[in-house]
Design an enzyme around this catalytic site. Structure first.
Site, mmCIF file in Angstrom:
data_model
loop_
_atom_site.group_PDB
_atom_site.id
_atom_site.type_symbol
_atom_site.label_atom_id
_atom_site.label_comp_id
_atom_site.label_asym_id
_atom_site.label_seq_id
_atom_site.Cartn_x
_atom_site.Cartn_y
_atom_site.Cartn_z
ATOM 1 N N ASP A 124 -44.941 -33.687 34.117
ATOM 2 C CA ASP A 124 -45.313 -33.631 32.661
ATOM 3 C C ASP A 124 -45.669 -35.004 32.140
ATOM 4 O OD1 ASP A 124 -45.724 -32.666 29.841
ATOM 5 O OD2 ASP A 124 -43.659 -33.503 29.352
ATOM 6 N N THR A 146 -45.716 -36.923 29.197
ATOM 7 C CA THR A 146 -44.977 -37.356 28.217
ATOM 8 C C THR A 146 -43.305 -37.306 28.632
ATOM 9 O OG1 THR A 146 -46.557 -37.273 26.469
ATOM 10 C CG2 THR A 146 -44.222 -37.767 25.886
ATOM 11 N N ASP A 186 -39.756 -31.990 29.388
ATOM 12 C CA ASP A 186 -38.664 -32.560 28.345
ATOM 13 C C ASP A 186 -38.810 -31.711 27.300
ATOM 14 O OD1 ASP A 186 -41.071 -33.262 27.598
ATOM 15 O OD2 ASP A 186 -40.619 -35.385 27.033
#
Length: 779
Positions: A302, A304, A535
């Protein structure tokens, strides 16, 4: 009471109490970890433990209590597994899916603070900057509220919310404040729906090939040994053997067939690795994941929070007019400091520009539908900052080409423009003054970490909710191979072939949470072992689907709660340590596990043979304890903790056929020779069983050398002392373990012959076994 008055005053205490009693109140998601009683039960009430308890009871009946030592291993194994799982549970339970802070709610026409679990349907909440939204609802009054929904959508841009707009659980208030009417609570909220979907998905709880193989062996053995043990016991009685001796022989055979130390070895080795990783700020949610990560061949990232910090950094401004840079700095500063907005874009610009001493007459905050914010600056005019395509609908071809060029190079491009009249919702022929270029801030450890994974032949993919061009450029900046192979997943339908898409592209942009899960599943369908980093709430479906889920501690609590690993300092380079630990565990356990299977194989063979023999089983339970402890248990534990970070090769079965099977055949052959030759020399049962222990110990010690190759100084410091300790115990402490003395003839001569011939005989048997297996493989 009218709706307007109700929204101003909120519920009464009695109304709230009624909703609560009817079940219309908020709840946290169902706990993703087992309860402590469940953990204790799952580790204690196993078939493996049940068999050991029954066998212990049988030995207890005989009154020969020192033969109960075998039960210690089972108890220690249960305790270690239970303690580690409870320890992991307690750390995970601190990570609730939503923060546990109280919230402000209108009750009886006043603001009061209550627990999130006490929120009821139709409550009116007041949420301020920094609060996380605990329910799904509708905004009924707002003071320029801006919301970060990246945990849900993956999009990192702030969204301005207005009256009557919907707001979703899991999002954050990043500026302003709002009164929110509660429309969904508990299981009906967005966050809890996703969590419940994950809860009912078995996902990645145990994908350990090595542990699954060991567990399969044990399951098969536990099914075999019960009927085999009963038959052996009955056979001994029918041949006229003493009941107590029959019990002890049967127990020795059955405990010998269960490689109980192998289970303990695996559990303790993984637990030690988990503790080592905890010291390096990595929380291991379940132990088998350490091994699983070492087998991963595809890592889905991912953007970010993994590759980037989630923060933005001002790169530079491009002057597109004849005004001075000082003038641009003042006007940019005036617009961004006009509001207390704290989204990442605003923070990046505030870090780069000083607050000018200028008076602001009017300010219009950022809104997602118009994509700009602006201010009327006294004596200077009206200025806006925003997305160029929304601020400048009639921009020139030259300007458009420049912006596209900057975008392809990975910049987020904003523009500063001067409005021709006082600021209104509709702009009046704005004039471009400057382009503002912003970068995602790359994690300082990202390049080296990703380079390491690439060098380990791990295929890297980026799956993000952001624009694919931006994501692809981030991939190029961190040197991910084939980062130019990108796709906009908003153009992909549910009916498209995800298996082909997942294989063809490296960068996936504008991906929905469901698509993330589908991409991971498609990679698995392509026979890949997949790890996923994430996240946000939008990541938990894919984290659960992956063979190995990895979450940052700085991310969503739900992502942390569902992952196999949580990087407690949000440092992605920690994954190098996890990979190393996984390799060490697999390589070492695969190597030394064959030592445990030697006893399993020869015990199984002897049990079958002695069903048809009038002789007592050649061992008593306690006699094999020194071998299990000093020749197998102790050295295998020490060797399993040794450094070994080579790439994983499936050597488990190879070591079984090359070492364990030849060793077991050699031991059985010697025991049969000793049994029949013993009659010639008048040896009794204790004489024969002592010689059986000697040959078993010697063969196991030779096998220890074989599984330890390549031999080095550190390994010799483990192997040689274990042999010396066994020899001392066997020769000088024999009475404790029911051994006879080896210092009298003719037994001393037989013992010497056994020791001298063991290695050449084992070598011959090993060559024959390998040759037979090789011929069988060819056929």
């Amino acid at each position: 009471m009218s709706e307007n008055n109700y929204l101003k005053k909120g519920l009464t205490t009695s109304q709230a109490q009624k909703y609560f009693e009817e079940g219309f109140h908020n709840t946290n998601h169902s706990n993703l970890t087992k309860s402590i009683p469940q953990i204790i039960k799952s580790n204690t009430w196993t078939l493996f433990n049940l068999i050991n308890i029954v066998l212990a009871a049988m030995v207890f009946y005989t009154g020969d209590y020192k033969n109960l030592l075998f039960i210690v291993v089972a108890v220690v194994n249960t305790i270690v597994g239970t303690i580690q799982e409870i320890r992991s549970k307690r750390q995970l339970d601190k990570m609730a899916i939503l923060s546990k802070s109280n919230v402000k709610v209108l009750r009886d026409n006043k603001l009061v603070e209550i627990s999130q679990n006490d929120i009821v349907l139709n409550d009116v909440l007041l949420l301020n900057h920094g609060d996380q939204v605990p329910i799904d609802g509708k905004i009924v009054q707002t003071n320029l509220v801006s919301v970060d929904e990246s945990q849900i959508t993956g999009e990192s841009k702030p969204i301005a919310k207005h009256t009557n707009d919907q707001i979703t659980s899991g999002s954050f208030i990043i500026s302003g404040s709002a009164y929110i009417l509660v429309e969904k609570v508990g299981a009906d909220t967005f966050v809890n729906k996703i969590t419940n979907e994950v809860k009912h998905d078995n996902g990645n709880e145990n994908n350990s090939k090595l542990l699954n193989t060991i567990n399969k062996i044990i399951k098969v053995l536990t099914i075999i040994i019960v009927p085999l043990g009963i038959i052996l016991f009955v056979s001994n009685l029918m041949h006229g053997n003493d009941v107590n001796n029959s019990i002890l022989g049967t127990v020795a055979a059955m405990t010998g067939m269960i490689p109980e130390g192998l289970v303990l070895l695996s559990t303790v080795t993984l637990a030690v690795s988990a503790l080592k990783l905890a010291r390096k700020k990595v929380l291991v949610r379940n132990l088998p994941a350490i091994e699983t990560l070492a087998r991963v061949d595809t890592l889905c990232l991912d953007k970010t929070g993994t590759i980037t910090t989630g923060q933005l950094k001002f790169a530079r401004k491009v002057n597109m007019s004849d005004v001075s840079d000082e003038y641009l700095d003042k006007t940019i500063g005036a617009v961004i400091y006009a509001d207390e907005d704290s989204n990442e874009t605003a923070l990046a610009l505030k870090n780069a520009f000083k607050k000018p001493d200028l008076k602001i007459n009017k300010y219009i905050p950022f809104a997602s539908e118009r994509k700009w914010s602006g201010a009327d600056v006294e004596n200077l005019g009206s200025f806006v900052i925003g997305a160029p395509q929304f601020v400048l609908p009639n921009m020139s071809d030259d300007t458009r080409q420049k912006i596209e060029s900057y975008t392809k190079n990975g910049y987020r491009v904003l523009c500063l423009a001067k409005n021709q009249s006082l600021l209104q919702e509709k702009l009046d022929n704005p004039k471009l003054l400057s382009l503002i270029l912003i970068n995602d801030l790359i994690r300082p450890d990202a390049v080296d970490t990703l380079k390491y994974f690439a060098e380990q032949d791990i295929n890297l993919k980026i799956i993000s909710g952001d624009d694919p061009n931006t994501v692809a450029n981030i991939g190029k900046r961190v040197n991910i191979p084939n980062a130019d192979k990108m796709i906009d997943m908003s153009t992909v339908s549910d009916d498209d072939n995800f298996v082909k898409i997942a294989d063809k592209y490296t960068v996936f942009g504008r991906v929905t949470p469901v698509q993330k899960k589908k991409l991971v599943k498609a990679l698995q369908d392509n026979q890949h072992t997949v790890a996923m980093t994430g996240d946000g709430v939008n990541d938990i479906l894919s984290l659960k689907q992956a063979d190995c889920g990895i979450a940052m501690a700085s991310g969503s609590e739900s992502a942390k709660g569902i992952s196999n690993f949580v990087l407690l300092d949000s440092n992605f380079s920690s994954m190098v340590n996890v990979l190393g630990e996984g390799r060490r565990v697999i390589n070492n356990i695969s190597s030394v596990s064959s030592l445990y299977l030697i006893k399993t194989m020869f015990s199984l063979a002897l049990s079958i043979l002695f069903i048809f023999s009038s002789h007592d089983y050649p061992f008593q339970p306690i006699q094999l304890t020194p071998i299990s402890t000093f020749m197998v248990g102790l050295p295998s534990f020490l060797l399993a903790l040794a450094p070994n970070y080579q790439r994983v090769t499936d050597q488990f079965y190879r070591k079984i056929f090359n070492v364990a099977l030849p060793a077991a055949i050699t031991i059985v052959s010697y025991i049969l020779v000793i049994m029949y030759a013993g009659k010639m020399f008048g040896f009794d049962y204790m004489d024969r069983s002592s010689l059986n222990v000697l040959i078993t110990g010697v063969i196991c010690w030779i096998a220890l050398f074989l599984v330890s190759k390549p031999i080095n100084k550190n390994k010799l410091m483990i192997i040689i002392p274990t042999g010396v300790i066994f020899l001392i115990v066997f020769l000088f402490l024999g009475k404790l373990f029911d051994y006879v003395s080896m210092f009298e003839l003719p037994i001393a001569a037989i013992a010497l012959i056994i020791v001298l011939t063991a290695y050449p005989v084992l070598t011959i048997v090993q060559k024959l076994v390998v040759k037979v297996i090789h011929r069988y493989d060819k056929s």
